[in-house]
Design a protein around this motif. Structure first.
Motif, PDB file in Angstrom:
ATOM      1  N   GLU A  37      10.786  22.196 -24.094  1.00 47.01           N
ATOM      2  CA  GLU A  37      11.541  23.163 -24.488  1.00 47.01           C
ATOM      3  C   GLU A  37      11.747  22.810 -26.097  1.00 47.01           C
ATOM      4  OE1 GLU A  37      11.454  26.270 -22.919  1.00 47.01           O
ATOM      5  OE2 GLU A  37       9.993  25.263 -21.301  1.00 47.01           O
ATOM      6  N   LEU A  38      11.530  21.250 -27.024  1.00 45.53           N
ATOM      7  CA  LEU A  38      11.952  21.302 -27.498  1.00 45.53           C
ATOM      8  C   LEU A  38      11.050  22.520 -28.798  1.00 45.53           C
ATOM      9  CD1 LEU A  38      12.171  17.708 -27.252  1.00 45.53           C
ATOM     10  CD2 LEU A  38      14.167  19.624 -27.681  1.00 45.53           C
ATOM     11  N   PRO A  39      11.753  22.446 -29.591  1.00 48.49           N
ATOM     12  CA  PRO A  39      11.108  23.601 -30.638  1.00 48.49           C
ATOM     13  C   PRO A  39      10.733  22.489 -31.790  1.00 48.49           C
ATOM     14  CG  PRO A  39      13.963  23.330 -31.186  1.00 48.49           C
ATOM     15  CD  PRO A  39      13.288  22.838 -30.103  1.00 48.49           C
ATOM     16  N   VAL A  40      10.136  23.028 -32.373  1.00 50.35           N
ATOM     17  CA  VAL A  40       8.576  22.358 -33.239  1.00 50.35           C
ATOM     18  C   VAL A  40       8.908  23.431 -34.756  1.00 50.35           C
ATOM     19  CG1 VAL A  40       6.317  21.181 -33.916  1.00 50.35           C
ATOM     20  CG2 VAL A  40       7.142  22.184 -31.459  1.00 50.35           C
ATOM     21  N   PRO A  41       9.849  22.620 -35.481  1.00 50.05           N
ATOM     22  CA  PRO A  41      10.365  23.518 -36.861  1.00 50.05           C
ATOM     23  C   PRO A  41       8.840  23.663 -37.555  1.00 50.05           C
ATOM     24  CG  PRO A  41      12.439  21.044 -36.065  1.00 50.05           C
ATOM     25  CD  PRO A  41      10.856  21.297 -35.235  1.00 50.05           C
ATOM     26  N   ILE A 110     -12.888  20.761 -38.254  1.00 48.75           N
ATOM     27  CA  ILE A 110     -11.659  21.054 -38.185  1.00 48.75           C
ATOM     28  C   ILE A 110     -10.796  20.675 -36.851  1.00 48.75           C
ATOM     29  CG2 ILE A 110     -11.069  23.128 -37.160  1.00 48.75           C
ATOM     30  CD1 ILE A 110     -12.377  24.255 -39.426  1.00 48.75           C
ATOM     31  N   LEU A 111     -11.301  20.537 -35.988  1.00 44.55           N
ATOM     32  CA  LEU A 111     -10.979  19.968 -34.693  1.00 44.55           C
ATOM     33  C   LEU A 111     -10.083  18.821 -35.348  1.00 44.55           C
ATOM     34  CD1 LEU A 111     -13.372  20.888 -31.701  1.00 44.55           C
ATOM     35  CD2 LEU A 111     -11.336  21.415 -32.462  1.00 44.55           C
ATOM     36  N   PRO A 112     -10.188  17.478 -35.326  1.00 45.22           N
ATOM     37  CA  PRO A 112      -9.884  16.443 -36.031  1.00 45.22           C
ATOM     38  C   PRO A 112      -8.829  16.738 -36.448  1.00 45.22           C
ATOM     39  CG  PRO A 112     -11.769  16.047 -35.807  1.00 45.22           C
ATOM     40  CD  PRO A 112     -12.283  17.321 -35.664  1.00 45.22           C
ATOM     41  N   LEU A 113      -8.980  17.514 -37.902  1.00 43.89           N
ATOM     42  CA  LEU A 113      -7.649  17.821 -38.601  1.00 43.89           C
ATOM     43  C   LEU A 113      -6.542  18.528 -38.192  1.00 43.89           C
ATOM     44  CD1 LEU A 113      -8.107  18.921 -41.957  1.00 43.89           C
ATOM     45  CD2 LEU A 113      -6.471  20.478 -40.322  1.00 43.89           C
ATOM     46  N   ASP A 114      -6.981  19.680 -36.835  1.00 46.63           N
ATOM     47  CA  ASP A 114      -6.557  20.453 -36.156  1.00 46.63           C
ATOM     48  C   ASP A 114      -5.229  19.597 -35.384  1.00 46.63           C
ATOM     49  OD1 ASP A 114      -5.175  23.137 -35.619  1.00 46.63           O
ATOM     50  OD2 ASP A 114      -6.001  22.405 -33.300  1.00 46.63           O
ATOM     51  N   VAL A 115      -5.662  18.506 -34.490  1.00 44.05           N
ATOM     52  CA  VAL A 115      -4.820  18.134 -33.643  1.00 44.05           C
ATOM     53  C   VAL A 115      -4.014  17.100 -33.776  1.00 44.05           C
ATOM     54  CG1 VAL A 115      -7.292  16.124 -33.363  1.00 44.05           C
ATOM     55  CG2 VAL A 115      -5.243  16.805 -30.992  1.00 44.05           C
ATOM     56  N   LEU A 116      -4.911  16.424 -35.440  1.00 46.79           N
ATOM     57  CA  LEU A 116      -3.447  15.261 -36.311  1.00 46.79           C
ATOM     58  C   LEU A 116      -2.595  16.224 -36.702  1.00 46.79           C
ATOM     59  CD1 LEU A 116      -3.386  12.704 -36.938  1.00 46.79           C
ATOM     60  CD2 LEU A 116      -4.778  13.251 -39.354  1.00 46.79           C
ATOM     61  N   SER A 117      -2.883  16.995 -37.369  1.00 51.51           N
ATOM     62  CA  SER A 117      -2.015  18.331 -37.637  1.00 51.51           C
ATOM     63  C   SER A 117      -0.381  18.105 -36.704  1.00 51.51           C
ATOM     64  CB  SER A 117      -2.383  18.956 -38.899  1.00 51.51           C
ATOM     65  OG  SER A 117      -3.369  19.025 -39.570  1.00 51.51           O
ATOM     66  N   HIS A 118      -1.384  18.179 -35.576  1.00 55.88           N
ATOM     67  CA  HIS A 118      -0.147  18.969 -34.226  1.00 55.88           C
ATOM     68  C   HIS A 118       0.557  17.825 -34.398  1.00 55.88           C
ATOM     69  CE1 HIS A 118      -0.470  23.191 -35.053  1.00 55.88           C
ATOM     70  NE2 HIS A 118      -1.495  23.418 -35.228  1.00 55.88           N
ATOM     71  N   LEU A 120       0.768  14.979 -35.655  1.00 56.91           N
ATOM     72  CA  LEU A 120       2.148  14.899 -36.709  1.00 56.91           C
ATOM     73  C   LEU A 120       3.154  15.555 -36.369  1.00 56.91           C
ATOM     74  CD1 LEU A 120       0.023  13.871 -39.865  1.00 56.91           C
ATOM     75  CD2 LEU A 120       0.931  12.237 -38.129  1.00 56.91           C
ATOM     76  N   ASP A 121       2.994  17.416 -35.943  1.00 58.58           N
ATOM     77  CA  ASP A 121       3.678  18.096 -36.013  1.00 58.58           C
ATOM     78  C   ASP A 121       4.771  17.677 -34.445  1.00 58.58           C
ATOM     79  OD1 ASP A 121       3.024  19.831 -37.515  1.00 58.58           O
ATOM     80  OD2 ASP A 121       2.179  21.086 -36.419  1.00 58.58           O
ATOM     81  N   LEU A 122       4.312  17.378 -33.991  1.00 57.90           N
ATOM     82  CA  LEU A 122       4.989  16.930 -32.100  1.00 57.90           C
ATOM     83  C   LEU A 122       5.894  15.788 -32.893  1.00 57.90           C
ATOM     84  CD1 LEU A 122       5.671  17.280 -29.262  1.00 57.90           C
ATOM     85  CD2 LEU A 122       3.281  15.589 -28.743  1.00 57.90           C
ATOM     86  N   ARG A 123       5.381  14.738 -33.479  1.00 62.05           N
ATOM     87  CA  ARG A 123       6.014  13.561 -33.855  1.00 62.05           C
ATOM     88  C   ARG A 123       7.293  13.550 -34.002  1.00 62.05           C
ATOM     89  NH1 ARG A 123       3.832   8.202 -32.571  1.00 62.05           N
ATOM     90  NH2 ARG A 123       1.913   8.562 -32.189  1.00 62.05           N
ATOM     91  N   ALA A 124       6.844  14.833 -35.664  1.00 64.52           N
ATOM     92  CA  ALA A 124       8.723  15.306 -35.705  1.00 64.52           C
ATOM     93  C   ALA A 124       9.662  15.868 -35.067  1.00 64.52           C
ATOM     94  CB  ALA A 124       8.140  16.067 -37.289  1.00 64.52           C
ATOM     95  N   ALA A 125       9.119  16.710 -34.456  1.00 63.96           N
ATOM     96  CA  ALA A 125       9.625  17.255 -33.537  1.00 63.96           C
ATOM     97  C   ALA A 125      10.464  16.297 -32.592  1.00 63.96           C
ATOM     98  CB  ALA A 125       9.408  18.074 -32.808  1.00 63.96           C
ATOM     99  N   LEU A 126      10.159  15.434 -31.916  1.00 61.14           N
ATOM    100  CA  LEU A 126      10.601  14.226 -31.391  1.00 61.14           C
ATOM    101  C   LEU A 126      11.587  13.469 -32.142  1.00 61.14           C
ATOM    102  CD1 LEU A 126       7.676  13.716 -28.760  1.00 61.14           C
ATOM    103  CD2 LEU A 126       9.572  15.844 -28.607  1.00 61.14           C
ATOM    104  N   GLY A 127      11.339  13.619 -33.416  1.00 68.23           N
ATOM    105  CA  GLY A 127      12.068  12.439 -34.174  1.00 68.23           C
ATOM    106  C   GLY A 127      11.163  10.215 -33.860  1.00 68.23           C
ATOM    107  N   LEU A 128       9.777  10.755 -34.046  1.00 66.14           N
ATOM    108  CA  LEU A 128       9.151   9.962 -33.906  1.00 66.14           C
ATOM    109  C   LEU A 128       8.510   9.333 -35.417  1.00 66.14           C
ATOM    110  CD1 LEU A 128       7.718  10.097 -30.382  1.00 66.14           C
ATOM    111  CD2 LEU A 128       9.931   8.950 -30.733  1.00 66.14           C
ATOM    112  N   PRO A 129       7.952   8.176 -35.594  1.00 66.92           N
ATOM    113  CA  PRO A 129       7.293   8.361 -36.861  1.00 66.92           C
ATOM    114  C   PRO A 129       5.789   8.591 -36.787  1.00 66.92           C
ATOM    115  CG  PRO A 129       7.835   6.074 -36.009  1.00 66.92           C
ATOM    116  CD  PRO A 129       8.256   6.851 -35.334  1.00 66.92           C
ATOM    117  N   PRO A 130       4.634   8.741 -37.852  1.00 66.74           N
ATOM    118  CA  PRO A 130       3.374   9.072 -37.268  1.00 66.74           C
ATOM    119  C   PRO A 130       3.328   7.518 -37.175  1.00 66.74           C
ATOM    120  CG  PRO A 130       4.612   9.788 -39.800  1.00 66.74           C
ATOM    121  CD  PRO A 130       5.810   8.262 -38.808  1.00 66.74           C
TER     122      PRO A 130
END
Length: 244
Positions: A37-41, A110-118, A120-130
Motif C-alpha cells: 500500500e505504500l505510494p511510489v513517488p 524495452i523489457l529490461p529497461l522497464d523492469v530496472l526503472s521500476h 529503482l522506483d521501488l527502492r526509492a519508495a522503500l528508502g533503499l539504495p540502488p
C-alpha cells in the motif's frame, strides 16, 4: 547516436538481466507484504501493488506477443494481492527466453529497461539504495541514450556528448557542442523521467544546459515537477583534454 565506449559491449542476454530485476523486486515486496500500500513517488497515483501489477501486465503482453507498444500499456489491474502477482510473474517469465529470441531488437531491450526503472522506483519508495551492479543497467542506459538522441534530432538541437565513468556516447550527428557527465544511474534516471529539470541541470555540463533540457521529455518520459528521489554524489568533471 554513436557509442564510443572503450569498454565491453552491453550484455546481450536480456532475459537474464530481466530475471535479476524480477527476483530483486519479488524479494523486496514479499519480505513485508504491508509495503503493497505504500505510494511510489516516481509513479504518481501508484502504490507498490500497482507497480508490481504493471510489471506483470507488461510481461504478459510480451509473452502473448501483443502487437502494440510495450512502452504504452493500459493501466495495471488493481486489487490482486502481491503474493499472487509475483507467482504469476515468475510463471510468465519462464517463457521470456523463447519470446525474446523471436522479438525485434527494441522489444528485447524495452523489457529490461522497464523492469530496472521500476526496481529503482521501488527502492526509492522503500528508502533503499540502488542495487550494486545491476546487469540490466548497461543496455538500459544505452537504449535510453538512443531515445534521447532521437529527441534531440526531432527538436533540431545540437549534438551532445554523454559521458559516464566507463562509457561515452555521441547523441546526435557531427561534433558535439557540449558534454554532459554523471554517474551511470544518475544519467539513466535523468533520461527516463525520474529527475527534475533542476536535478538534470545540476549534473556536470560543459556549458549551460538550457538548450538541451527540453529533449529530456521524450517517449513516455517527462521530468517530474518535484523531486521523487535524491541524486547521487557530485558528478564527475570531463577529461580536460576531451573537447566540449
Amino acid at each position: 547516436m554513436t557509442d564510443t565506449t572503450r569498454g565491453p559491449a552491453p550484455d546481450p542476454a536480456h532475459h537474464l538481466a530481466y530475471r535479476a530485476c524480477r527476483e530483486n523486486i519479488t524479494r523486496l515486496v514479499t519480505s513485508d507484504l504491508s509495503v503493497a500500500e505504500l505510494p511510489v513517488p516516481a509513479c504518481p497515483g501508484w502504490n507498490v501493488g500497482d507497480l508490481v501489477s504493471h510489471l506483470v501486465l507488461v510481461c504478459r503482453m510480451a509473452v502473448d506477443e501483443y502487437p502494440g507498444e510495450l512502452s504504452d500499456p493500459p493501466p495495471p489491474p488493481q486489487g490482486i494481492p502481491v503474493h499472487e502477482l509475483v507467482v504469476t510473474w515468475a510463471e510468465l517469465e519462464e517463457h521470456l527466453p523463447g519470446v525474446l529470441a523471436r522479438a525485434d531488437w527494441l522489444r528485447r531491450r524495452i523489457l529490461p529497461l522497464d523492469v530496472l526503472s521500476h526496481e529503482l522506483d521501488l527502492r526509492a519508495a522503500l528508502g533503499l539504495p540502488p542495487p550494486d551492479g545491476s546487469p540490466a543497467l548497461a543496455d538500459a542506459l544505452d537504449l535510453a541514450v538512443g531515445g534521447f538522441a532521437l529527441s534531440l534530432h526531432e527538436r533540431g538541437l545540437p549534438t551532445l556528448r554523454v559521458r559516464t565513468p566507463d562509457r561515452e556516447w555521441t547523441a546526435g550527428e557531427g561534433e558535439p557542442a557540449a558534454t554532459l557527465c554523471g554517474g551511470s544511474l544518475d544519467v539513466f534516471r535523468s533520461l527516463t523521467g525520474r529527475r527534475t529539470v533542476r536535478q538534470i541541470a545540476e549534473l556536470y555540463w560543459s556549458t549551460s544546459p538550457a538548450s538541451w533540457l527540453p529533449a529530456f521529455t521524450w517517449g513516455p518520459f517527462t521530468p517530474p515537477t518535484r523531486a521523487v528521489e535524491e541524486a547521487g554524489p557530485a558528478p564527475m568533471e570531463p577529461d580536460r583534454h576531451s573537447g566540449a
